[in-house]
Design a protein around this motif. Structure first.
Motif, PDB file in Angstrom:
ATOM      1  N   PHE A   3       0.867  -1.185   0.000  1.00 44.65           N
ATOM      2  CA  PHE A   3       0.000   0.000   0.000  1.00 44.65           C
ATOM      3  C   PHE A   3       0.900   1.230   0.000  1.00 44.65           C
ATOM      4  O   PHE A   3       1.714   1.420   0.914  1.00 44.65           O
ATOM      5  N   THR A   4       0.745   2.105  -0.988  1.00 44.39           N
ATOM      6  CA  THR A   4       1.649   3.240  -1.122  1.00 44.39           C
ATOM      7  C   THR A   4       1.557   4.239   0.030  1.00 44.39           C
ATOM      8  O   THR A   4       2.474   5.023   0.230  1.00 44.39           O
ATOM      9  N   LYS A   5       0.481   4.215   0.794  1.00 44.97           N
ATOM     10  CA  LYS A   5       0.361   5.133   1.934  1.00 44.97           C
ATOM     11  C   LYS A   5       1.145   4.655   3.156  1.00 44.97           C
ATOM     12  O   LYS A   5       1.377   5.430   4.081  1.00 44.97           O
ATOM     13  N   ASP A   6       1.541   3.382   3.172  1.00 46.13           N
ATOM     14  CA  ASP A   6       2.387   2.877   4.259  1.00 46.13           C
ATOM     15  C   ASP A   6       3.787   3.452   4.087  1.00 46.13           C
ATOM     16  O   ASP A   6       4.302   3.518   2.974  1.00 46.13           O
ATOM     17  N   LYS A   7       4.386   3.869   5.177  1.00 41.19           N
ATOM     18  CA  LYS A   7       5.749   4.413   5.140  1.00 41.19           C
ATOM     19  C   LYS A   7       6.606   3.713   6.180  1.00 41.19           C
ATOM     20  O   LYS A   7       6.151   3.431   7.297  1.00 41.19           O
ATOM     21  N   ASP A   8       7.856   3.447   5.823  1.00 44.21           N
ATOM     22  CA  ASP A   8       8.837   2.853   6.735  1.00 44.21           C
ATOM     23  C   ASP A   8       8.307   1.588   7.408  1.00 44.21           C
ATOM     24  O   ASP A   8       8.472   1.382   8.612  1.00 44.21           O
ATOM     25  N   ALA A   9       7.650   0.727   6.621  1.00 45.61           N
ATOM     26  CA  ALA A   9       7.137  -0.561   7.082  1.00 45.61           C
ATOM     27  C   ALA A   9       6.074  -0.447   8.170  1.00 45.61           C
ATOM     28  O   ALA A   9       5.823  -1.392   8.894  1.00 45.61           O
ATOM     29  N   GLU A  10       5.440   0.695   8.284  1.00 45.92           N
ATOM     30  CA  GLU A  10       4.352   0.884   9.259  1.00 45.92           C
ATOM     31  C   GLU A  10       3.019   0.935   8.518  1.00 45.92           C
ATOM     32  O   GLU A  10       2.851   1.728   7.601  1.00 45.92           O
ATOM     33  N   SER A  11       2.075   0.103   8.948  1.00 47.89           N
ATOM     34  CA  SER A  11       0.770   0.026   8.306  1.00 47.89           C
ATOM     35  C   SER A  11      -0.141   1.163   8.753  1.00 47.89           C
ATOM     36  O   SER A  11      -0.239   1.458   9.939  1.00 47.89           O
ATOM     37  N   VAL A  12      -0.808   1.784   7.784  1.00 47.20           N
ATOM     38  CA  VAL A  12      -1.828   2.793   8.086  1.00 47.20           C
ATOM     39  C   VAL A  12      -3.203   2.322   7.623  1.00 47.20           C
ATOM     40  O   VAL A  12      -4.165   3.085   7.695  1.00 47.20           O
ATOM     41  N   CYS A  13      -3.304   1.088   7.164  1.00 42.00           N
ATOM     42  CA  CYS A  13      -4.568   0.527   6.683  1.00 42.00           C
ATOM     43  C   CYS A  13      -5.359   0.005   7.876  1.00 42.00           C
ATOM     44  O   CYS A  13      -4.977  -0.972   8.509  1.00 42.00           O
ATOM     45  N   GLU A  14      -6.480   0.680   8.172  1.00 40.91           N
ATOM     46  CA  GLU A  14      -7.332   0.315   9.300  1.00 40.91           C
ATOM     47  C   GLU A  14      -8.789   0.431   8.888  1.00 40.91           C
ATOM     48  O   GLU A  14      -9.098   0.939   7.814  1.00 40.91           O
ATOM     49  N   GLY A  15      -9.706   0.008   9.739  1.00 41.39           N
ATOM     50  CA  GLY A  15     -11.139   0.176   9.502  1.00 41.39           C
ATOM     51  C   GLY A  15     -11.601  -0.471   8.217  1.00 41.39           C
ATOM     52  O   GLY A  15     -11.381  -1.659   7.985  1.00 41.39           O
ATOM     53  N   ASP A  16     -12.278   0.327   7.370  1.00 37.49           N
ATOM     54  CA  ASP A  16     -12.781  -0.185   6.090  1.00 37.49           C
ATOM     55  C   ASP A  16     -11.639  -0.681   5.201  1.00 37.49           C
ATOM     56  O   ASP A  16     -11.799  -1.637   4.450  1.00 37.49           O
ATOM     57  N   CYS A  17     -10.502  -0.042   5.297  1.00 37.86           N
ATOM     58  CA  CYS A  17      -9.341  -0.442   4.505  1.00 37.86           C
ATOM     59  C   CYS A  17      -8.946  -1.884   4.826  1.00 37.86           C
ATOM     60  O   CYS A  17      -8.804  -2.718   3.937  1.00 37.86           O
ATOM     61  N   ILE A  18      -8.783  -2.204   6.099  1.00 39.51           N
ATOM     62  CA  ILE A  18      -8.321  -3.542   6.482  1.00 39.51           C
ATOM     63  C   ILE A  18      -9.393  -4.593   6.192  1.00 39.51           C
ATOM     64  O   ILE A  18      -9.082  -5.767   6.000  1.00 39.51           O
ATOM     65  N   ALA A  19     -10.657  -4.193   6.132  1.00 35.68           N
ATOM     66  CA  ALA A  19     -11.717  -5.127   5.773  1.00 35.68           C
ATOM     67  C   ALA A  19     -11.602  -5.550   4.300  1.00 35.68           C
ATOM     68  O   ALA A  19     -11.899  -6.689   3.951  1.00 35.68           O
TER      69      ALA A  19
END
Length: 157
Positions: free
Chosen positions: A67-83
């Protein structure tokens, strides 16, 4: 047929390396505390051939994405995204198939406390729209989701 061979090789590696793999230490703390140890099995990360070339997949051949919004191996995908984009998680880490670089494999802790597998700088995800192994229906969605090459880079084709 190459995928079948790689999958069988990865499955054999999983069985062989479960107890001695780099992430195979999960039950030790419980055993030391007098509780029964629970065997945790690492997830397999392998290479499969796709219309985009060789890309990362799990041991069942399901394609993995970055996911291009993730930076430095940290996930920002939560909520509806992770579903829609479930994280590749494993309490016992991962075992890599042939052709992948062990130095690029790592984990990150998500904000929900779950350990997510990373490769290169990318936390790894599935796409719920990929019903069958080797499907790449998530490729390029929203110009943010891309399959991952052997060197850990996103394939943006």
């Amino acid at each position: 047929m190459r995928t079948t061979t790689v999958t069988l090789t990865a499955a054999t590696a999983l069985l062989t390396l479960t107890a001695c793999g780099p992430f195979g230490q999960e039950g030790d703390e419980e055993a030391a505390a007098g509780e029964p140890a629970v065997e945790a099995t690492p997830v397999g990360v392998i290479l499969v051939d796709s219309e985009l070339g060789e890309v990362l997949a799990d041991q069942e051949g399901r394609i993995l994405y970055g996911f291009t919004k993730d930076k430095d191996a940290e996930s920002v995908c939560e909520g509806d995204c992770i579903a829609t984009w479930p994280a590749l998680t494993a309490s016992a880490g991962a075992v890599l198939g042939e052709g992948l670089d062990e130095a690029l494999l790592d984990t990150t802790e998500r904000t929900d406390g779950i350990t997510q597998i990373t490769y290169g700088e990318w936390p790894l995800y599935y796409y719920v729209g990929d019903a069958l192994p080797e499907e790449t229906n998530g490729q390029g969605l929203d110009d943010e989701w891309f399959v991952i090459a052997t060197d850990g880079s996103l394939i943006r084709e």
